[in-house]
Each structure stands twice: as C-alpha cells, then as structure tokens.
Design a protein around this motif. Structure first.
Motif, PDB file in Angstrom:
ATOM      1  N   LYS A 100       1.102  -1.253  -0.157  1.00 40.48           N
ATOM      2  CA  LYS A 100       0.610   0.395   0.197  1.00 40.48           C
ATOM      3  C   LYS A 100       1.355   0.959  -0.671  1.00 40.48           C
ATOM      4  O   LYS A 100       0.423   2.367  -0.409  1.00 40.48           O
ATOM      5  CB  LYS A 100      -1.141  -0.112   1.200  1.00 40.48           C
ATOM      6  N   TYR A 101       1.861   1.624   0.786  1.00 37.41           N
ATOM      7  CA  TYR A 101       2.978   2.247   0.962  1.00 37.41           C
ATOM      8  C   TYR A 101       3.464   2.957  -0.835  1.00 37.41           C
ATOM      9  O   TYR A 101       3.577   4.127  -1.639  1.00 37.41           O
ATOM     10  CB  TYR A 101       4.070   1.668   1.944  1.00 37.41           C
ATOM     11  N   LEU A 102       4.270   1.217  -1.355  1.00 39.46           N
ATOM     12  CA  LEU A 102       4.078   1.897  -2.656  1.00 39.46           C
ATOM     13  C   LEU A 102       3.403   1.790  -3.474  1.00 39.46           C
ATOM     14  O   LEU A 102       3.676   3.032  -4.891  1.00 39.46           O
ATOM     15  CB  LEU A 102       5.583   0.123  -2.873  1.00 39.46           C
TER      16      LEU A 102
ATOM     17  N   PRO B  55       3.155  -9.275  -6.287  1.00 40.30           N
ATOM     18  CA  PRO B  55       3.289  -8.112  -6.442  1.00 40.30           C
ATOM     19  C   PRO B  55       3.876  -6.202  -5.914  1.00 40.30           C
ATOM     20  O   PRO B  55       3.774  -5.292  -6.780  1.00 40.30           O
ATOM     21  CB  PRO B  55       1.635  -7.425  -5.409  1.00 40.30           C
ATOM     22  N   ILE B  56       4.737  -6.557  -5.059  1.00 43.18           N
ATOM     23  CA  ILE B  56       5.662  -5.498  -4.529  1.00 43.18           C
ATOM     24  C   ILE B  56       6.649  -5.099  -5.773  1.00 43.18           C
ATOM     25  O   ILE B  56       7.076  -4.523  -6.206  1.00 43.18           O
ATOM     26  CB  ILE B  56       6.699  -6.269  -3.206  1.00 43.18           C
ATOM     27  N   LEU B  57       7.324  -6.449  -6.611  1.00 41.07           N
ATOM     28  CA  LEU B  57       8.002  -6.195  -7.462  1.00 41.07           C
ATOM     29  C   LEU B  57       7.367  -5.855  -8.451  1.00 41.07           C
ATOM     30  O   LEU B  57       8.102  -5.193  -9.306  1.00 41.07           O
ATOM     31  CB  LEU B  57       8.656  -7.394  -7.749  1.00 41.07           C
ATOM     32  N   VAL B  58       6.785  -6.483  -9.211  1.00 41.26           N
ATOM     33  CA  VAL B  58       5.967  -5.158 -10.365  1.00 41.26           C
ATOM     34  C   VAL B  58       5.135  -3.756  -9.456  1.00 41.26           C
ATOM     35  O   VAL B  58       5.722  -3.093 -10.947  1.00 41.26           O
ATOM     36  CB  VAL B  58       4.363  -6.157 -10.940  1.00 41.26           C
ATOM     37  N   GLU B  59       5.165  -3.493  -8.719  1.00 39.50           N
ATOM     38  CA  GLU B  59       4.997  -1.957  -8.663  1.00 39.50           C
ATOM     39  C   GLU B  59       6.484  -1.737  -8.580  1.00 39.50           C
ATOM     40  O   GLU B  59       6.677  -0.385  -8.724  1.00 39.50           O
ATOM     41  CB  GLU B  59       4.287  -2.080  -6.774  1.00 39.50           C
TER      42      GLU B  59
ATOM     43  N   LEU C 161       7.446   5.976 -10.676  1.00 40.45           N
ATOM     44  CA  LEU C 161       8.166   6.504 -11.673  1.00 40.45           C
ATOM     45  C   LEU C 161       9.608   5.982 -12.188  1.00 40.45           C
ATOM     46  O   LEU C 161       9.672   6.115 -13.559  1.00 40.45           O
ATOM     47  CB  LEU C 161       8.309   7.835 -11.147  1.00 40.45           C
ATOM     48  N   VAL C 162      10.489   6.646 -11.444  1.00 40.05           N
ATOM     49  CA  VAL C 162      11.878   5.246 -11.810  1.00 40.05           C
ATOM     50  C   VAL C 162      11.690   4.642 -10.606  1.00 40.05           C
ATOM     51  O   VAL C 162      12.188   4.806  -9.607  1.00 40.05           O
ATOM     52  CB  VAL C 162      12.977   6.597 -11.273  1.00 40.05           C
TER      53      VAL C 162
ATOM     54  N   GLU D 256       3.024   6.072  -2.401  1.00 36.34           N
ATOM     55  CA  GLU D 256       3.598   7.172  -2.841  1.00 36.34           C
ATOM     56  C   GLU D 256       3.913   7.236  -3.588  1.00 36.34           C
ATOM     57  O   GLU D 256       5.635   8.162  -3.503  1.00 36.34           O
ATOM     58  CB  GLU D 256       4.873   6.243  -1.662  1.00 36.34           C
ATOM     59  N   ARG D 257       4.074   6.794  -4.295  1.00 32.02           N
ATOM     60  CA  ARG D 257       4.477   7.790  -5.927  1.00 32.02           C
ATOM     61  C   ARG D 257       5.960   7.560  -6.498  1.00 32.02           C
ATOM     62  O   ARG D 257       5.560   8.776  -6.240  1.00 32.02           O
ATOM     63  CB  ARG D 257       3.921   7.782  -7.081  1.00 32.02           C
ATOM     64  N   ARG D 258       6.661   7.619  -5.453  1.00 29.44           N
ATOM     65  CA  ARG D 258       8.296   8.403  -5.452  1.00 29.44           C
ATOM     66  C   ARG D 258       9.428   8.100  -6.300  1.00 29.44           C
ATOM     67  O   ARG D 258       9.358   6.266  -7.268  1.00 29.44           O
ATOM     68  CB  ARG D 258       8.616   8.065  -4.162  1.00 29.44           C
TER      69      ARG D 258
END
Ligand code: SAM
Length: 296
Positions: free
Chosen positions: A120-122, A145-149, A154-155, A125-127
């Motif tokens: 959820k944080y990732l 899902p964490i690795l795909v996220e 963005l970068v 936070e779209r950082r």
C-alpha cells in the motif's frame, strides 16, 4: 542472529509468528551475508527493506549502506525493532502508522522504520526510487505484486535483491518458452535484467517454510525499453496474450486491437498468426507494442 538467539527474542517478546504475514525469519549468517554481498553496498547507497522482521538483515544493511528505509506491517515487530536499534540510532528512528497519517520530520535519516503495509505504501507514495536498492527477504504472499509495483514505479530502484519462493524466482529469471515464463517475467524484465540467483535451503529459516526459497538479483536497465504510453500498452498486450495460455495470441489480442493493425504488426515481425504468447521473447513483445502504438 543465531537460531537460538532468534527463538529467545521471540519468547522474550511473547511474539507468536503469523503465517499469513509470511513470517519465516532468516537466521543463517552465511546466507544473510551472501544476500547483502549481492547488493554491493557502499555508504553512498540508500536501501529499501520490506519486512525487516527481527532485523537480522537490517543490522547488516545499516552497517554497510548510508540510509535504510525499513517497512514492517506487524506492529509487534516494529516495537521490537524500535527498541533493538534505538540505542544505536535513536536520533534517526522514525515510526509511521498503518493508516498513512505519518508524522515524518522533513529531513533525511540514516534509518527510517515505517509501520505500514509495504504494498500500500508503494502504491500510495509514487516516489522516485532511482537512487535506491531493494534488499529484502520478502513476505512471500505479496512478493510478486511488490516487485511489479517497484518495476512500474516512476523511476524504479537501481537494483532488486529479493528473497522469495523458488517458484517466483524461476518466473523472474525465465525466458520465452520456459514453463515459468509469463506475465510476471515480462512486467519485471521490461525494466530489469536478471543478473543472478541462488537457492536458500529451508533449514536457514525459522520456522522452515513449506516451499523452497531463492534470492534473485535484478539490475535496472540502463535505458528503458519503452517510454510514454509504451509500458501501459505492453502490460495490456502481455496480460491479454497470457490470459489463455494455450490460445493463439493474435485471436486474443483482437479483443483490444483492430484485426488489420494486428495483421500488419505480426507480418512485420514475421510472427505466425498461430503463435502463442509463451513463444514470444521480451524483445518481440516490445517490438509488437511499438508497432501497435504507431499511428496509421
Ligand atoms: N527480514 C526478516 C528476516 O529475513 O528474517 C523477516 C522476513 S519475513 C519472510 C517477512 C516479513 O515481512 C515479516 O516480518 C512480516 O511481518 C513482514 N510483512 C508481511 N507482510 C508485509 C507487508 N505487506 N508490508 C510490510 N511488511 C510485511
């Protein structure tokens, strides 16, 4: 942290491990050092650790990297970690809350510990992670899902060093026509090149997981293979192509793209209309995406 020490800490804190949170803790010093070694850390590095648990990996990361951001979902472990690392780094220790109403001072710190759901944080936070490396023994249920996220950030981070189920490791490392090749392979490899992987025996964890484990190392591509609308279109094509693995890809893609456009693109790439998605390489998927996005 030895197994005896780990058991003692869990008993002292009256912490019963939660299976649904993937709490299989790594206590083997050699494997922990091998994982950290694979990340080739220097004091200039910033490290994201997801699921620090009791902190055996965190300890090594703090010794080598300049900055560590650890995100842990289990409040009992956050409290334990706060105490464990407080003496060394008390000035730098930050605690967030699960609902995201975090109260972070506006400064960079050597060690940030967040109480949050990392996925959820990732998503929230779209950082820009361009200067970061992920080094983590991931909670297995959310590893993919964490690795795909992260790959779609963005970068994305420059390096991913992730311990996860062997089956997922195989999917991340595979190439066209392998049994493990599929959506996860392509979504992650669009941004990352697989570098190496090694198995980690179940006996290195407490409690021992029911599945085999491995650590994978993935390096961000120097130049993105697709930009602009490319990655989103690529994802749509890949997901549609693999939506029915045994079906002809051309037929499946007709649900989203005009038949004429598809026919032209398949022709240019010399792909048989009968081809199934699992036969197409990453490069062929990229080229197909480019052709389908070309106007006209
Ligand atoms: N790093 C520790 C180690 O190597 O021993 C623990 C790894 S254990 C496989 C996974 C950890 O992730 C657990 O501490 C668990 O509580 C935490 N966790 C589970 N789901 C999580 C999530 N969605 N976000 C953050 N942490 C999570």
């Amino acid at each position: 942290m030895t197994l005896t020490e780990m058991k003692r800490l869990l008993a002292a804190g009256d912490i019963q491990l939660t299976k649904s949170l993937g709490q299989n803790f790594l206590h083997d010093g050699n494997q922990l050092r091998r994982i950290v070694g694979a990340a080739v850390l220097t004091p200039a590095d910033k490290v994201l650790e997801i699921g620090p648990g009791l902190g055996p990996l965190t300890e090594l990361l703090l010794a080598r990297a300049g900055e560590v951001l650890a995100i842990e979902k289990d409040l009992r472990l956050v409290e334990f970690l706060r105490e464990r690392f407080a003496s060394e780094r008390s000035a730098d220790l930050l605690i967030g809350t699960v609902d995201g109403s975090r109260n972070l001072p506006n400064r960079s710190s050597a060690f940030q510990l967040l109480h949050d759901d990392a996925l959820k944080y990732l998503q929230r936070e779209r950082r820009d992670w361009s200067e970061w490396k992920l080094v983590a023994n991931l909670p297995y249920s959310v590893a993919s899902p964490i690795l795909v996220e992260l790959a779609q950030a963005l970068v994305p981070p420059q390096l991913l060093v992730a311990t996860l189920q062997l089956e997922v490791a195989r999917r991340l490392m595979s190439t066209a026509d392998d049994d493990d090749y599929g959506v996860l392979t392509l979504l992650v490899q669009l941004r990352y090149e697989p570098v190496e992987w090694f198995k980690i025996p179940s006996g290195c964890f407490f409690p021992e997981p029911e599945v085999d484990s491995a650590c994978v190392v993935l390096k961000r591509r120097a130049t993105p293979l697709l930009t602009g609308d490319g990655p989103a279109a690529f994802e749509k094509i890949v997901k549609r192509g693999f939506s029915q693995r045994r079906k002809m890809m051309l037929k499946l893609l007709k649900q989203d793209w005009p038949a004429e456009k598809l026919g032209g693109a398949f022709g240019q790439l010399q792909l048989s209309p009968q081809e199934r998605a699992e036969k197409l390489s990453l490069e062929q998927f990229v080229a197909l995406t480019e052709l389908l996005l070309t106007p006209g």
